[in-house]
Design an enzyme around this catalytic site. Structure first.
Site, PDB file in Angstrom:
ATOM      1  N   SER A 137      12.057 -14.852 -10.978  1.00 48.70           N
ATOM      2  CA  SER A 137      11.693 -15.291  -9.631  1.00 48.70           C
ATOM      3  C   SER A 137      10.453 -16.167  -9.645  1.00 48.70           C
ATOM      4  O   SER A 137       9.567 -15.985 -10.473  1.00 48.70           O
ATOM      5  CB  SER A 137      11.414 -14.082  -8.735  1.00 48.70           C
ATOM      6  OG  SER A 137      10.961 -14.543  -7.475  1.00 48.70           O
ATOM      7  N   LYS A 192      16.072  -7.621  -9.366  1.00 49.42           N
ATOM      8  CA  LYS A 192      15.907  -8.966  -8.803  1.00 49.42           C
ATOM      9  C   LYS A 192      16.665  -9.095  -7.480  1.00 49.42           C
ATOM     10  O   LYS A 192      16.187  -9.734  -6.537  1.00 49.42           O
ATOM     11  CB  LYS A 192      16.396 -10.021  -9.814  1.00 49.42           C
ATOM     12  CG  LYS A 192      16.406 -11.454  -9.271  1.00 49.42           C
ATOM     13  CD  LYS A 192      15.026 -11.909  -8.851  1.00 49.42           C
ATOM     14  CE  LYS A 192      14.839 -13.370  -8.544  1.00 49.42           C
ATOM     15  NZ  LYS A 192      15.785 -14.092  -7.752  1.00 49.42           N
ATOM     16  N   HIS A 195      14.590  -7.489  -4.945  1.00 44.68           N
ATOM     17  CA  HIS A 195      13.491  -8.435  -4.687  1.00 44.68           C
ATOM     18  C   HIS A 195      13.949  -9.485  -3.667  1.00 44.68           C
ATOM     19  O   HIS A 195      13.261  -9.783  -2.700  1.00 44.68           O
ATOM     20  CB  HIS A 195      13.054  -9.119  -5.986  1.00 44.68           C
ATOM     21  CG  HIS A 195      12.250 -10.370  -5.797  1.00 44.68           C
ATOM     22  ND1 HIS A 195      12.825 -11.583  -5.437  1.00 44.68           N
ATOM     23  CD2 HIS A 195      10.915 -10.612  -5.883  1.00 44.68           C
ATOM     24  CE1 HIS A 195      11.894 -12.498  -5.308  1.00 44.68           C
ATOM     25  NE2 HIS A 195      10.707 -11.935  -5.582  1.00 44.68           N
ATOM     26  N   ASN A 196      15.135 -10.045  -3.885  1.00 44.80           N
ATOM     27  CA  ASN A 196      15.624 -11.091  -2.989  1.00 44.80           C
ATOM     28  C   ASN A 196      15.917 -10.536  -1.598  1.00 44.80           C
ATOM     29  O   ASN A 196      15.647 -11.204  -0.600  1.00 44.80           O
ATOM     30  CB  ASN A 196      16.871 -11.755  -3.569  1.00 44.80           C
ATOM     31  CG  ASN A 196      16.529 -12.801  -4.608  1.00 44.80           C
ATOM     32  OD1 ASN A 196      15.489 -12.714  -5.256  1.00 44.80           O
ATOM     33  ND2 ASN A 196      17.372 -13.776  -4.769  1.00 44.80           N
ATOM     34  N   GLU A 199      12.781 -10.317   0.004  1.00 36.55           N
ATOM     35  CA  GLU A 199      12.384 -11.704   0.324  1.00 36.55           C
ATOM     36  C   GLU A 199      12.988 -12.123   1.672  1.00 36.55           C
ATOM     37  O   GLU A 199      12.298 -12.690   2.530  1.00 36.55           O
ATOM     38  CB  GLU A 199      12.860 -12.614  -0.811  1.00 36.55           C
ATOM     39  CG  GLU A 199      12.700 -14.103  -0.599  1.00 36.55           C
ATOM     40  CD  GLU A 199      13.328 -14.899  -1.756  1.00 36.55           C
ATOM     41  OE1 GLU A 199      12.966 -14.659  -2.924  1.00 36.55           O
ATOM     42  OE2 GLU A 199      14.200 -15.750  -1.496  1.00 36.55           O
TER      43      GLU A 199
HETATM   44  C1  6PG Z   1      13.312 -16.441  -6.315  1.00 35.42           C
HETATM   45  C2  6PG Z   1      14.296 -16.683  -5.200  1.00 35.42           C
HETATM   46  C3  6PG Z   1      15.528 -17.373  -5.638  1.00 35.42           C
HETATM   47  C4  6PG Z   1      16.570 -17.505  -4.544  1.00 35.42           C
HETATM   48  C5  6PG Z   1      16.210 -18.473  -3.515  1.00 35.42           C
HETATM   49  C6  6PG Z   1      17.334 -18.836  -2.559  1.00 35.42           C
HETATM   50  O1  6PG Z   1      13.030 -15.273  -6.510  1.00 35.42           O
HETATM   51  O2  6PG Z   1      12.834 -17.383  -6.945  1.00 35.42           O
HETATM   52  O3  6PG Z   1      14.689 -15.438  -4.696  1.00 35.42           O
HETATM   53  O4  6PG Z   1      16.068 -16.627  -6.692  1.00 35.42           O
HETATM   54  O5  6PG Z   1      17.758 -17.905  -5.116  1.00 35.42           O
HETATM   55  O6  6PG Z   1      15.120 -18.019  -2.807  1.00 35.42           O
HETATM   56  O7  6PG Z   1      17.838 -17.740  -1.892  1.00 35.42           O
HETATM   57  P1  6PG Z   1      18.721 -17.933  -0.597  1.00 35.42           P
HETATM   58  O8  6PG Z   1      19.411 -19.258  -0.703  1.00 35.42           O
HETATM   59  O9  6PG Z   1      19.715 -16.811  -0.597  1.00 35.42           O
HETATM   60  O10 6PG Z   1      17.786 -17.904   0.561  1.00 35.42           O
END
Ligand code: 6PG
Length: 495
Positions: A137, A192, A195-196, A199
């Site tokens: 990430s 991960k 984590h997302n 996010e």
């Molecule tokens: C990271 C992000 C990355 C992710 C993008 C797009 O940790 O660097 O999580 O892996 O793919 O942020 O995510 P979305 O297109 O689903 O918003």
């Protein structure tokens, strides 16, 4: 320039397949740390562009075939895949496998689905190869100068990749790398994925603050920039608050805020959705992330919303504006709602990790996972130290909400949190993350919920049976609610 800088025998430390932006930046990062990297891309024009451009004057070797990549690597070979998740990963593994020797290591650094990683780890181990599924990430910048790296898979591969991965990873203040072995098979990619999901939640709680401040309280972009800049120096100190501050400050060539010109229809690549699906499968609540995913889905119904906005009533006196609150108090209340909701989101995320650890038999270190996210990744935030401290106090903590620090943090934030949700509801401004987090909090702290009625209804219409408060758990009862039912009951199993 030809794409091939012919390697001088097997001299490269690591190979990388897939030269999209993340792949390129990871290669340059490894090169900076003294590793010789051999790269391959399906379209060799991109390899040439990379060698002539960003990788000029580096030790990077470019090759035109996968065979050449394999031949250039020192044993045991380490090959990182930075290709699109799904079929391209399987296809690349299929091409690589016959060329590799026992003990060679494939590292998938994309956002792969954890169940695919579990399958791939098993399949490759059966063939005498070793597989690592690693969450990475931090976006472009992170990949180039220090991402957060979450490797899992075949543990015997870890000593062979540890130094490379830890050297390129972000570091916390004391120098500890944001990279550590997470666990077996899919543990790294699962972490991960969570984590997302978090996010998505973090982005939604920030978006709700923006909506309330802009539409509800009429703050200018300058004012929002200054509020966020202040927030970024306090409890909410985080990368996402920092970039939002920058976004508020950004203007287009005509001098208007760039943000105003962006269509309000959010995209997504699926990891938030996977997190919610997993939470449903494991029977653990990820309500805030679910709302964040659905908020993106609702935003994408752009044409329907345009039509509905013309016909659907708000039922509020002054549609869309917050009344009766002093601006400063309101901003503080929104801050508290954001902070408390964020705590709920992380509490739910760690509960899910705990449930997954049990289901998939991963030995996860939750305090350490919070530190892997402390720098380099998108959700990096000062707040993660409080999570690490909570798990240090009690490693088997069932929920962060039960930790003394968070009990107190939420107690302090609650008045503002409730005020914000009430004000939003009264003004017709949607705050799905704040309100669902509050609903979860209120349910979680309730000694008694109305689920007794759900059980009675299930028993009434389908003889699904219920447990009693005056009898031990596991004993099931049935009532003949109408006086006309028979004694037969349905099974009492729970999905
Ligand atoms: C990271 C992000 C990355 C992710 C993008 C797009 O940790 O660097 O999580 O892996 O793919 O942020 O995510 P979305 O297109 O689903 O918003």
């Amino acid at each position: 320039m030809e794409p091939v800088n012919p390697p001088n025998g097997p001299s490269a430390d690591i190979g990388l397949i897939g030269l999209a932006v993340m792949g390129q930046n990871l290669v340059l990062n490894m090169n900076d740390h003294g590793y010789q990297v051999v790269v391959y891309n399906r379209t060799s024009a991109r390899t040439t562009e990379f060698l002539n451009g960003p990788a000029r004057d580096t030790n990077v070797i470019g090759v035109e075939t996968i065979d050449q990549l394999v031949a250039a690597l020192k044993p045991p070979r380490r090959i990182m895949l930075m290709v699109k998740a799904g079929r391209p990963v399987d296809e690349t593994i299929r091409l690589l496998t016959p060329l590799l020797d026992e003990g060679d290591i494939i590292i998938d650094g994309g956002n792969s689905y954890f169940e695919d990683t579990i399958r791939r780890t098993e399949e490759l181990v059966r063939k005498g190869l070793r597989f690592i599924g690693s969450g990475i990430s931090g976006g472009e910048e992170g990949a180039r100068y220090g991402p957060s790296i979450m490797p899992g898979g075949e543990v015997s591969a870890w000593p062979h990749v540890k130094n490379i991965l830890r050297s390129i990873a972000a570091k916390v203040a004391d120098g500890t790398p944001c990279c550590d072995w997470v666990g077996s098979d899919g543990a790294g990619h699962y972490t991960k994925m969570v984590h997302n999901g978090i996010e998505y939640g973090d982005m939604q709680v920030i978006a709700e603050a923006y909506h309330l401040m802009r539409v509800g309280a009429g703050l200018s972009y300058k004012e929002m920039e200054s509020v966020f800049s202040e927030w970024g120096n306090g409890l909410l100190d985080s990368y996402l608050i920092e970039i939002t501050t920058d976004i508020f400050a950004h203007t287009s060539a005509d001098g208007t805020p760039t943000l105003e010109k962006i269509l309000d229809a959010a995209g997504q690549k699926g990891t938030g959705k996977w997190t919610v699906i997993s939470s449903l499968q494991l029977g653990y609540p990820m309500t805030l992330v679910a709302e964040a995913v659905y908020a993106r889905v609702v935003s994408a119904l752009h044409d329907q919303r345009a039509e509905a906005s013309g016909v659907l009533a708000s039922g509020v006196a002054r549609s869309g504006t917050i009344s009766g609150l002093n601006k400063g108090d309101f901003i503080q209340a929104v801050h508290d709602a954001l902070y408390a909701s964020k705590i709920v989101s992380y509490a739910q995320g760690f509960m899910l990790l705990q449930a997954a650890a049990e289901e998939y038999q991963w030995d996860l270190d939750y305090g350490r996972i919070a530190q892997l996210w402390r720098e380099g990744c998108i959700i990096r935030a000062a707040f993660l130290d409080d999570i690490t401290a909570a798990f240090a106090r009690r490693p088997d903590l069932p929920s962060l909400l039960l930790d003394e620090f968070f009990v107190e943090a939420i107690r302090n934030a609650l008045p503002g949190w409730r005020t914000t949700v009430v004000a939003a509801v009264e003004s017709g401004i949607p705050v799905p993350a704040y309100s669902s987090a509050l609903a979860f909090y209120d349910a979680y702290r309730s000694g008694r919920l109305p689920a007794n009625l759900i059980q009675a209804q299930r028993d009434y219409f389908g003889a699904h049976t219920y447990e009693r408060i005056d009898r031990p758990r596991g004993e099931f009862f049935h009532t003949d609610w109408t006086g006309t039912g028979g004694p037969a009951t349905s099974g009492s199993y729970s999905a």
